[in-house]
Design a protein around this motif. Structure first.
Motif, PDB file in Angstrom:
ATOM      1  N   HIS A  14       0.932  -1.116   0.113  1.00  0.00           N
ATOM      2  CA  HIS A  14       0.170   0.018  -0.084  1.00  0.00           C
ATOM      3  C   HIS A  14       0.842   1.224  -0.041  1.00  0.00           C
ATOM      4  O   HIS A  14       1.337   1.592   0.910  1.00  0.00           O
ATOM      5  CB  HIS A  14      -1.030   0.071   1.194  1.00  0.00           C
ATOM      6  N   HIS A  16       1.617   5.108  -2.542  1.00  0.00           N
ATOM      7  CA  HIS A  16       1.363   6.120  -3.640  1.00  0.00           C
ATOM      8  C   HIS A  16       2.529   6.847  -4.221  1.00  0.00           C
ATOM      9  O   HIS A  16       3.544   7.073  -3.287  1.00  0.00           O
ATOM     10  CB  HIS A  16       0.344   7.026  -2.969  1.00  0.00           C
ATOM     11  N   LYS A 146      -8.306   0.450  -7.156  1.00  0.00           N
ATOM     12  CA  LYS A 146      -8.179   0.987  -6.100  1.00  0.00           C
ATOM     13  C   LYS A 146      -9.621   1.719  -5.926  1.00  0.00           C
ATOM     14  O   LYS A 146      -9.802   2.564  -6.702  1.00  0.00           O
ATOM     15  CB  LYS A 146      -7.197   1.916  -6.156  1.00  0.00           C
ATOM     16  N   HIS A 211      -6.261  -0.227   5.393  1.00  0.00           N
ATOM     17  CA  HIS A 211      -6.204   0.455   6.803  1.00  0.00           C
ATOM     18  C   HIS A 211      -6.986  -0.487   7.541  1.00  0.00           C
ATOM     19  O   HIS A 211      -7.378   0.005   8.698  1.00  0.00           O
ATOM     20  CB  HIS A 211      -6.653   1.821   6.760  1.00  0.00           C
ATOM     21  N   ASP A 262       1.625   2.998   3.371  1.00  0.00           N
ATOM     22  CA  ASP A 262       1.252   4.240   2.887  1.00  0.00           C
ATOM     23  C   ASP A 262       2.030   5.278   2.616  1.00  0.00           C
ATOM     24  O   ASP A 262       1.456   6.600   2.795  1.00  0.00           O
ATOM     25  CB  ASP A 262       0.184   4.648   4.148  1.00  0.00           C
TER      26      ASP A 262
HETATM   27 ZN    ZN Z   1      -3.164   5.219   1.178  1.00  0.00          ZN
END
Ligand code: ZN
Length: 318
Positions: A14, A16, A146, A211, A262
């Motif tokens: 996970h 970005h 996503k 999450h 994340d």
């Molecule tokens: Zn994220």
């Protein structure tokens, strides 16, 4: 800090691209409002403008060169880059979702082994959006969907079913945001039980509750225990007490739990290596996992979900 011995491969499930090109300004400003309130409660007075500048300075790795260096330093072989589509719900994005997909394709072409890409297309874009999504999966080699339900749709909304048909045909998973986010979006569509109908209707599609190890933990762990095609990731663990992961690891669902950092959300708090070291420290939560569960957590579970596509692949009919 003494670390638990672990030399196996790691996939960050996970992350970005750390770039302002893919996140609308209004989303960032909303996030910062909460950051400033938290800082003020700790006695730190900081203007929104200053926090905004600090935050945005960490979102300038537009082509992922910094991320690849961070991965090498942390021993992360592969990272799943998630591209949510905020462009329907928020009107101040720099690029269209089609342009964002092109940019992610360029990153993937440059580092085909280091990255996997999951893409979101807001279902309210209609048939054009479905075609865009299919092209990304079939032609660009992206590996999943996503979803960002806080943009204003539930994950079991029928408008998503054409996308799930593609996911089923191509053997790719759906990762969906769970819980709160920037206050410019809604929180009434991101409860884990809202995934249940879609997971029942598409039993061959794997659903990952993003999450889920840190938000709505009770319901997410229940879904993982009883719904065979539901998984969760622990992203955002950096903002929680490590005791929470110890609790998660005691629930008999360790074969469903996926590691994720994340990136770049917690860049002001540390780097990729420090985030892994926190998990592997002798006093950390990984000590509660059996050796087999450690490699499932860092690598095998997400790798199995990612490689389903390659097993499914059929060349287009000529
Ligand atoms: Zn994220």
């Amino acid at each position: 800090m003494r670390l638990i011995e672990f030399s196996g491969p790691i996939i960050d499930g996970h992350a970005h691209v750390a770039s302002t090109d893919f996140i609308p300004r209004s989303f960032i400003e909303g996030t910062i409002e909460n950051v400033c309130l938290t800082l003020a409660a700790q006695g730190v007075q900081s203007s929104k403008e200053r926090v905004f500048d600090l935050y945005v300075a960490k979102l300038q790795d537009h082509d992922c060169s910094l991320l690849t260096r961070e991965m090498d330093a942390a021993g992360i072989q592969q990272t799943v880059l998630l591209l949510p589509d905020f462009t329907y719900a928020l009107s101040d994005a720099n690029l269209t979702i089609a342009e964002m997909i092109e940019r992610h394709h360029e990153i993937l072409e440059r580092w085909p082994e280091k990255f996997r890409v999951f893409v979101g297309v807001d279902p309210r874009w209609g048939n054009d959006g479905v075609a865009l999504f299919e092209r990304a999966i079939v032609q660009y080699g992206f590996h999943g969907m996503k979803l960002y339900p806080p943009c204003g749709y539930g994950p079991s909304d029928r408008s998503l079913y054409p996308f799930y048909e593609i996911c089923a045909a191509q053997g790719v998973p759906v990762l969906t945001h769970i819980g709160g986010t920037s206050p410019v979006l809604g929180f009434d569509t991101s409860h884990p039980l809202m995934v249940d109908q879609a997971a029942r209707d598409f039993p061959t599609v794997d659903f990952i509750l993003a999450h889920g190890g840190t938000t709505h933990l009770e319901q997410c762990a229940m879904m993982c225990a009883y719904r065979p095609n539901v998984f969760l990731d622990i992203s955002a663990y950096q903002s929680m007490s490590i005791e929470r992961l110890k609790d998660l690891f005691s629930r008999g669902v360790n074969h469903k739990i996926i590691f994720g950092t994340d990136w770049p959300v917690f860049r002001l708090q540390g780097n990729q290596k420090s985030f892994i070291d926190t998990l592997l420290s002798e006093a950390g939560p990984v000590q509660y996992l059996k050796p087999r569960d450690v490699s499932a957590f860092f690598y095998e579970t997400i790798n199995r979900l990612l490689s389903k596509k390659d097993r499914h692949y059929r060349p287009p009919a000529s």
